[in-house]
Write a protein that holds these residues in place. Structure first.
Motif, short mmCIF file in Angstrom:
data_model
loop_
_atom_site.label_atom_id
_atom_site.label_comp_id
_atom_site.label_asym_id
_atom_site.label_seq_id
_atom_site.Cartn_x
_atom_site.Cartn_y
_atom_site.Cartn_z
N GLN A 36 28.99 57.82 47.39
CA GLN A 36 29.98 57.74 46.32
C GLN A 36 31.38 57.59 46.90
OE1 GLN A 36 32.57 59.98 45.42
NE2 GLN A 36 33.14 58.78 43.63
N GLN A 37 31.67 58.39 47.92
CA GLN A 37 33.00 58.33 48.54
C GLN A 37 33.25 56.99 49.22
OE1 GLN A 37 35.81 60.85 48.88
NE2 GLN A 37 34.80 60.83 46.91
N GLU A 40 34.02 54.46 46.44
CA GLU A 40 35.36 54.73 45.90
C GLU A 40 36.45 54.22 46.85
OE1 GLU A 40 38.14 58.62 45.07
OE2 GLU A 40 35.98 58.84 44.69
N HIS A 58 38.13 59.43 40.58
CA HIS A 58 36.89 59.27 41.34
C HIS A 58 35.91 58.39 40.57
CE1 HIS A 58 38.26 62.27 44.17
NE2 HIS A 58 38.52 63.08 43.17
N TYR A 88 29.35 62.16 41.50
CA TYR A 88 30.52 62.85 42.05
C TYR A 88 30.54 64.35 41.78
CZ TYR A 88 35.12 64.23 43.40
OH TYR A 88 36.15 64.90 44.01
#
Length: 128
Positions: A36-37, A40, A58, A88
């Motif tokens: 996810q990071q 992003e 986010h 998240y």
């Protein structure tokens, strides 16, 4: 390419590499966090390169929408955005009934890593 863009992409690449190591180790929740990071940060790299203010969010859906409004299109489907957005909070804070409709597992992690790799390729084309 702007230095800020390079930094966002370096951090994104570290997250994606970490996700792959964690997947191989059977550590599914942190694999999803890192996936996810990575996504992003990749999207924020495009914002940085394009001179668009980077919003503190986010939400992958929100970032993709901002990019699309600026005629910058990333290869990610709506259901994939929803999946990544569902990761998240539950992956970081598993309290208060925030867990997603699934338990992190090998299949979900592999799916998310594939999505991140495809987005990385899409962003390479946008930035070239």
């Amino acid at each position: 390419m702007k230095e800020q863009t390079k930094t966002w992409l370096e951090y994104a690449d570290e997250n994606l590499r970490s996700a792959k190591v964690l997947l191989e180790s059977g550590l599914f929740n942190p694999c999803l966090q890192n996936t996810q990071q990575a996504i992003e940060k990749m999207l924020k790299a495009v914002l940085a390169e394009s001179g668009i203010k980077i919003k503190k969010t986010h939400s992958i859906n929100e970032l993709v929408t901002i990019l699309a409004k600026n005629d910058l299109h990333v290869n990610i489907e709506e259901d994939e955005r929803d999946l990544i957005d569902s990761i998240y909070l539950p992956s970081k804070y598993p309290v208060g009934g925030l867990l997603p409709d699934f338990e992190p597992d090998m299949q979900t992690c592999k799916q998310c890593v594939v999505i991140a790799e495809r987005i990385r390729e899409s962003i390479k084309h946008l930035l070239s």
